[in-house]
Write a protein that holds these residues in place. Sequence first.
Motif, mmCIF file in Angstrom:
data_model
loop_
_atom_site.group_PDB
_atom_site.id
_atom_site.type_symbol
_atom_site.label_atom_id
_atom_site.label_comp_id
_atom_site.label_asym_id
_atom_site.label_seq_id
_atom_site.Cartn_x
_atom_site.Cartn_y
_atom_site.Cartn_z
ATOM 1 N N TRP A 1 -1.562 -15.938 1.798
ATOM 2 C CA TRP A 1 -1.551 -14.578 1.171
ATOM 3 C C TRP A 1 -2.700 -13.852 1.578
ATOM 4 C CZ3 TRP A 1 0.163 -17.084 -3.921
ATOM 5 C CH2 TRP A 1 1.453 -16.901 -4.132
ATOM 6 N N ALA A 2 -4.142 -14.578 1.747
ATOM 7 C CA ALA A 2 -5.241 -13.847 2.048
ATOM 8 C C ALA A 2 -5.111 -12.957 3.584
ATOM 9 C CB ALA A 2 -6.455 -14.841 2.069
ATOM 10 N N GLU A 3 -4.640 -13.692 4.590
ATOM 11 C CA GLU A 3 -4.367 -13.570 5.746
ATOM 12 C C GLU A 3 -3.297 -12.447 5.894
ATOM 13 O OE1 GLU A 3 -3.967 -16.795 8.498
ATOM 14 O OE2 GLU A 3 -4.263 -15.727 10.226
ATOM 15 N N TRP A 4 -2.539 -12.413 5.178
ATOM 16 C CA TRP A 4 -1.499 -11.403 5.107
ATOM 17 C C TRP A 4 -2.039 -10.053 4.743
ATOM 18 C CZ3 TRP A 4 4.105 -10.650 6.104
ATOM 19 C CH2 TRP A 4 4.845 -11.845 6.589
ATOM 20 N N THR A 5 -2.810 -10.256 3.552
ATOM 21 C CA THR A 5 -3.497 -8.978 3.053
ATOM 22 C C THR A 5 -4.621 -8.605 4.029
ATOM 23 O OG1 THR A 5 -3.171 -10.111 1.000
ATOM 24 C CG2 THR A 5 -4.563 -8.411 0.982
ATOM 25 N N MET A 6 -5.310 -9.319 4.379
ATOM 26 C CA MET A 6 -6.444 -8.646 5.426
ATOM 27 C C MET A 6 -5.859 -8.110 6.587
ATOM 28 S SD MET A 6 -9.280 -11.668 5.025
ATOM 29 C CE MET A 6 -10.215 -11.001 6.314
ATOM 30 N N GLY A 7 -4.820 -8.794 7.063
ATOM 31 C CA GLY A 7 -3.966 -8.223 8.233
ATOM 32 C C GLY A 7 -3.490 -6.811 7.942
ATOM 33 N N ARG A 8 -2.809 -6.699 6.915
ATOM 34 C CA ARG A 8 -2.287 -5.413 6.556
ATOM 35 C C ARG A 8 -3.438 -4.504 6.334
ATOM 36 N NH1 ARG A 8 0.904 -4.465 1.234
ATOM 37 N NH2 ARG A 8 -1.220 -4.769 0.498
ATOM 38 N N GLU A 9 -4.279 -4.516 5.673
ATOM 39 C CA GLU A 9 -5.278 -3.597 5.393
ATOM 40 C C GLU A 9 -5.993 -3.237 6.908
ATOM 41 O OE1 GLU A 9 -8.258 -5.128 2.717
ATOM 42 O OE2 GLU A 9 -9.010 -2.937 2.715
ATOM 43 N N GLY A 10 -6.332 -4.235 7.649
ATOM 44 C CA GLY A 10 -6.888 -3.858 9.017
ATOM 45 C C GLY A 10 -6.074 -3.034 9.885
ATOM 46 N N GLY A 11 -4.761 -3.445 9.884
ATOM 47 C CA GLY A 11 -3.556 -2.638 10.448
ATOM 48 C C GLY A 11 -3.700 -1.255 9.968
ATOM 49 N N ALA A 12 -3.593 -0.908 8.699
ATOM 50 C CA ALA A 12 -3.666 0.556 8.099
ATOM 51 C C ALA A 12 -4.750 1.378 8.651
ATOM 52 C CB ALA A 12 -3.644 0.238 6.474
ATOM 53 N N LEU A 13 -5.964 0.461 9.003
ATOM 54 C CA LEU A 13 -7.165 1.177 9.394
ATOM 55 C C LEU A 13 -6.937 1.416 10.871
ATOM 56 C CD1 LEU A 13 -9.833 -0.503 7.180
ATOM 57 C CD2 LEU A 13 -8.883 2.140 7.098
ATOM 58 N N GLY A 14 -5.990 0.841 11.536
ATOM 59 C CA GLY A 14 -5.983 0.857 13.099
ATOM 60 C C GLY A 14 -6.321 -0.236 13.774
ATOM 61 N N TYR A 15 -6.468 -1.336 13.349
ATOM 62 C CA TYR A 15 -6.905 -2.245 13.933
ATOM 63 C C TYR A 15 -5.856 -3.689 13.959
ATOM 64 C CZ TYR A 15 -11.174 0.050 14.846
ATOM 65 O OH TYR A 15 -12.103 1.061 15.097
ATOM 66 N N HIS A 16 -5.653 -4.269 14.973
ATOM 67 C CA HIS A 16 -4.629 -5.323 15.027
ATOM 68 C C HIS A 16 -5.222 -6.783 15.408
ATOM 69 C CE1 HIS A 16 -1.627 -2.290 14.122
ATOM 70 N NE2 HIS A 16 -2.259 -1.743 15.114
ATOM 71 N N SER A 17 -6.364 -6.808 16.003
ATOM 72 C CA SER A 17 -6.925 -8.238 16.517
ATOM 73 C C SER A 17 -8.019 -8.686 15.486
ATOM 74 C CB SER A 17 -7.558 -7.884 17.702
ATOM 75 O OG SER A 17 -8.721 -7.093 17.357
ATOM 76 N N SER A 18 -8.073 -9.958 15.408
ATOM 77 C CA SER A 18 -8.925 -10.387 14.506
ATOM 78 C C SER A 18 -10.332 -9.714 14.496
ATOM 79 C CB SER A 18 -9.017 -11.976 14.670
ATOM 80 O OG SER A 18 -7.995 -12.692 14.168
ATOM 81 N N PRO A 19 -11.035 -9.735 15.759
ATOM 82 C CA PRO A 19 -12.345 -8.995 15.861
ATOM 83 C C PRO A 19 -12.422 -7.441 15.272
ATOM 84 C CG PRO A 19 -12.009 -10.295 17.957
ATOM 85 C CD PRO A 19 -10.690 -10.178 17.066
ATOM 86 N N GLY A 20 -11.252 -6.997 15.557
ATOM 87 C CA GLY A 20 -11.400 -5.592 15.054
ATOM 88 C C GLY A 20 -11.125 -5.430 13.432
#
Lengths: 51, 534
Positions: free
Chosen positions: B61-80
């Motif tokens: 759940w933590a990983e899905w949440t962080m991924g979606r939030e990062g994607g909404a800000l325009g980033y798709h890679s772990s470093p970004g």
Amino acid sequence: MTIAGWITLILSVGGVTLLFAWCIVRVLRKHTPDHELAHVEPVEEDQTDQR
Amino acid sequence: MAEPHQEAWSSRLGVILAVAGSAVGLGNFLRFPGLCAQYGGGPFMIAYFTSLLLIGIPICWAEWTMGREGGALGYHSSPGIFWVLMRRPGAKYLGLLGVLVPVGVYCYYVLVEAWCLGYAWKAVSGDLTRPGFDYAGFFNRFTGIGADGSALHLGLDAVGFWLVVVFVLNFYFIYRGVSKGIERVCTWGMPVLILIALIILARVLTLGTPDPTKPDQNIIAGLGRMWNPGDWARLADPQLWLAAAGQIFFTLSVGFGVIINYASYLKPKDDVVLSGLTATAANEFCEVALGGLITVPAAFVFFGATAVGGGIFGLGFQVLPNVFAHMPFGTVFAVLFFALLFLAAITSSLSMLQPGIAFLEEGLGVRRKSSVALLGLVTSVGTMLVWWFSHDLKVLDTFDFWVGTIGIFTQGTILIVVFSWVLGFERGWAEAHRGAEMAIPRFFKPIMHYVTPVFLLGIFAMFVLQKAFGWNLSFVAPRFAPSGYITDLCGPTPNGPARVAVLFLACIGIFTALLINLAGERWAAKSTPGDSAP
């Protein structure tokens, strides 16, 4: 196979199967609202005071 | 902000099947059954489901949440994603393993995938189920386990041809993109995989007593070999907990850099709670309900209890083909089984490439052709090393330990610590529920906040102490002796191929860090004062 083995098998296999089935049903079920949605005109940010 | 990406999932079921496809791999059908039988069904399953609740589902759940939030800000890679969520320049390096781990794992996983396809072909030709076939000899020749360089052939009976095929297939689908490549493969592949597994399961459960002269070797006894609890006192054995927690961690692909990347292609208000749970449940169904009922019982009814203890590769590539040879319509089931393993493998290997592709594109601003070419070059070199240094599968094992085990544990720990303790747990909890179609049960709140990070840190520390420093897992009379993974590198008799493998991993690690540095400069230059980026 012992009774404890059957219990372990049924609980483990049954548990994950039920969880998977429950999740899939919830995902595939279409969400249709039980009431008509209100119709809202789009308003631009600079027009909010004109509503 | 990073340049806008056009990549997105075309359906919700597509992303769930893609994450499930990433998680379902050879471990579901070979590793899990072996561990469960080894430690005794009951105690192992208690430790297994406890680990699922305490680390598997929360980190998911933590990983899905962080991924979606990062994607909404325009980033798709772990470093970004780490960079934009933590708002500190150095944070981008916390995502290094989210790129390095999938790339490193791909280098050897694709070779095992080629074994599966090669074995499927061998089964189609009928050779694999021919009476008197030398399974051990073929496995040794095919994998080159006897001597370095001995697997370097390109005929249909050698792994080289199949390696080229799976390499091309993987990069073709990854070039097509998230929706037309990964999603399409998984949308077809996962249902087919489950269907094949159900067909094989039906065959195994109706085997009865194949050899009337050995009445003890029947399917019920085979199920007992897998599920009988054995000694409940083993619940006090740290080794059992370590094995169960490790299996949960690796089977779900958490901390791998894949889920965070896949979730970044969701829309800001797409559900992550039910989707994450569904992907997890799909993996557990394949592992416990399918893998748990097929592999060990099938091996037991034909060859007895001794057949189960040959390790993953022994069980999958030597024992089970022999099992199919003794079974009515064995050729059909052998083809189906290795097709099943191949499908499980390709849906996983595809997921290992996308995090690297996403990083190269958003970090360096390169186009798809360039990112595919660069990643293809790096992974080709790594795979060549694994293919050439095949003696005792030393390089494969070294890659698996340092990247596929230590790397995943480290990245998973970083992820849950950042989610729970750095970004602010309440904020993360609220973010997870944005657009959620189900609420996370409240008892998960203290679990995700405190128990998961502490439990994972404890398991990780024990794992490193045991596997690297040879701890005997005794708190009363602890003893330590460096394990082979350490002595291979710096002992009195170091192992050359192991050193080459670690050197390669260190080189791509440094290379990735330099690229992250460049990417950070690019992201910082693009972010404006009004942006939420650092």
